[in-house]
Design a protein around this motif. Structure first.
Motif, short mmCIF file in Angstrom:
data_model
loop_
_atom_site.label_atom_id
_atom_site.label_comp_id
_atom_site.label_asym_id
_atom_site.label_seq_id
_atom_site.Cartn_x
_atom_site.Cartn_y
_atom_site.Cartn_z
N ALA A 60 0.83 -1.20 0.00
CA ALA A 60 0.00 0.00 0.00
C ALA A 60 0.87 1.25 0.00
N ASN A 92 -0.07 4.15 -1.97
CA ASN A 92 -0.85 5.35 -2.30
C ASN A 92 -2.23 5.20 -1.64
N ASP A 93 -3.01 6.27 -1.67
CA ASP A 93 -4.28 6.29 -0.93
C ASP A 93 -5.24 5.21 -1.40
N LYS A 94 -5.33 5.01 -2.74
CA LYS A 94 -6.26 4.01 -3.26
C LYS A 94 -5.86 2.61 -2.80
N ARG A 137 -3.95 1.87 -0.31
CA ARG A 137 -4.03 1.75 1.15
C ARG A 137 -5.45 1.42 1.58
N GLY A 138 -6.44 2.06 0.96
CA GLY A 138 -7.82 1.73 1.27
C GLY A 138 -8.15 0.28 0.94
N ARG A 139 -7.64 -0.16 -0.20
CA ARG A 139 -7.86 -1.56 -0.59
C ARG A 139 -7.18 -2.51 0.39
N ILE A 148 -6.43 -2.02 3.54
CA ILE A 148 -7.14 -2.06 4.83
C ILE A 148 -8.31 -3.04 4.74
N GLY A 149 -9.05 -3.00 3.61
CA GLY A 149 -10.16 -3.92 3.43
C GLY A 149 -9.72 -5.37 3.38
N PRO A 158 -11.74 -2.08 10.63
CA PRO A 158 -10.81 -1.30 9.79
C PRO A 158 -9.73 -0.57 10.58
N ASP A 159 -10.04 -0.08 11.77
CA ASP A 159 -9.02 0.62 12.56
C ASP A 159 -7.90 -0.32 12.97
N LYS A 174 -5.85 -1.01 9.89
CA LYS A 174 -5.00 0.14 9.56
C LYS A 174 -3.77 0.17 10.47
#
Length: 294
Positions: A225, A227-229, A231-233, A235-236, A246-247, A250
Motif C-alpha cells: 500500500a 498510495n491512498d487508493k 491503502r484503502g484496498r 485495509i479492506g 478497519p481501525d 490500519k
C-alpha cells in the motif's frame, strides 16, 4: 497461397456498414466475444507458462516481455501492472518492444523487422529467466529473433501467437495458440487477436501470482500500500482476512510498513512484525500456511 488466419477476410465483414452502425457494432462485439472464447483451448499451456514464470521469480530470474506493435502494447501493459498488483520488483521485469515503448500517439512501424539491437538487449538473459514472446502472426522477425536468442541462453520461451504452425509457436518451449477467427476489419489484429492476447497475458501473470501465494481467497495479499487508493484496498483486505475492524487493520498495516501479508498475521494473531516476517519466510510466503501456524 492460403493466407494466415489473422489475414483472412471474416465471413461477416460486409456487416460493417456506415449506413447501419448498430449492426456494425453488434458484429464487432460478437467478433470480440468469439476471439475471447478461444483462450479456453489453451488452458493447459497457459498454466504451464504460469508455473515457469513463478519459478523464474522464485529463483530471482527475470521475466522478459517481447513483442512489436499492438502485441507489444498488450505485453507492456501486463508487465507494468505487476509491481502495483503483486509487488513483483522492477528488477525482475524487462520490456522489449520493437522500436521502443511509444511516448506519443505514433506507433513505430518498420521496427518489427529491425533485430540488430536485440542481442545487446538480451545479452544478460540466463537460464532461470522466462521470455514471454507475443506475435499475432507468429512470424514477426523481432519476436522470432528474441525467442531464438533466449533459447541459446537456456531460458524458457513462452510463445503466444494466433496462427497455428507459425514459427514462434514452433520455436517456443511453451507454445500458446490463440486461434482467433479472422478479423472483422481484415488484418487489424489489435482487435480480436489482441483481445485474446490480453486475456492470455493477464491469465499468465495472475496464475503466476496464485502459484507464488500472492493471491489468497481471491485477494491481492502481496499488495504493498503505497498510495491512498491501494491503502484503502489493503485495509479492506487485512480486515476481511484477519476478521478485524478497519481501525485494527490500519494499525497493523502501519506496523507492517504497508505490507499486507505480515499485517494480516499481526492483526489476526497479535504477532510482532519480526515474527510475522519470519513465519512468512519459513512458509515461502504462503499466507494460508502461515495463518495455520498459531
Amino acid at each position: 497461397m492460403t493466407l494466415p488466419q489473422t489475414e483472412q477476410l471474416h465471413p461477416n465483414a460486409a456487416l460493417l456498414n456506415r449506413g447501419d452502425l448498430i449492426t456494425s457494432a453488434r458484429a464487432l462485439a460478437e467478433g470480440q466475444i468469439a476471439a475471447a472464447a478461444v483462450v479456453r483451448d489453451a488452458l493447459g499451456n497457459i498454466a504451464q507458462g504460469a508455473k515457469a514464470m513463478a519459478n523464474t521469480i522464485r529463483e530471482d530470474g527475470v521475466l522478459h516481455y517481447v513483442a512489436a506493435g499492438s502485441s507489444g502494447l498488450m505485453a507492456a501493459a501486463d508487465a507494468q501492472e505487476l509491481g502495483g498488483t503483486f509487488s513483483i520488483p522492477p528488477a525482475r521485469l524487462r520490456i522489449h518492444m520493437a522500436g521502443g515503448l511509444p511516448t506519443g500517439a505514433e506507433m513505430p512501424g518498420g521496427a518489427e523487422d529491425a533485430t540488430d539491437g536485440l542481442l545487446k538487449a538480451l545479452g544478460q538473459v540466463q537460464g532461470m529467466d522466462t521470455i514471454i514472446a507475443v506475435s499475432a502472426s507468429g512470424s514477426t522477425p523481432y519476436t522470432i529473433a528474441a525467442a531464438n536468442i533466449a533459447q541459446t541462453c537456456g531460458a524458457t520461451v513462452i510463445g503466444i501467437a494466433n496462427n497455428a504452425g507459425s514459427p514462434l509457436l514452433e520455436a517456443a518451449d511453451i507454445p500458446i495458440l490463440l486461434a482467433t477467427p479472422p478479423e472483422l476489419i481484415s488484418g487489424s489484429t489489435r482487435m480480436g487477436a489482441g483481445t485474446a492476447q490480453k486475456i492470455a497475458l493477464n491469465m499468465l501473470s495472475s496464475l503466476m501470482a496464485v502459484e507464488l501465494g500472492h493471491v489468497h481467497e481471491g485477494m491481492m495479499v502481496n499488495l504493498r500500500a503505497d498510495n491512498d487508493k491501494l491503502r484503502g484496498r489493503a485495509i479492506g483486505i487485512v480486515a476481511g482476512i484477519a476478521e478485524v475492524d478497519p481501525d485494527t487493520a490500519k494499525h497493523a498495516l502501519d506496523i507492517a510498513g504497508g505490507d499486507v501479508k505480515p499485517a494480516i498475521l499481526i492483526a489476526a494473531q497479535g504477532v510482532s512484525p519480526e515474527q510475522a516476517h519470519a513465519r512468512l519466510q519459513a512458509t515461502n510466503g504462503i499466507l494460508s500456511i502461515a495463518l495455520a501456524q498459531e
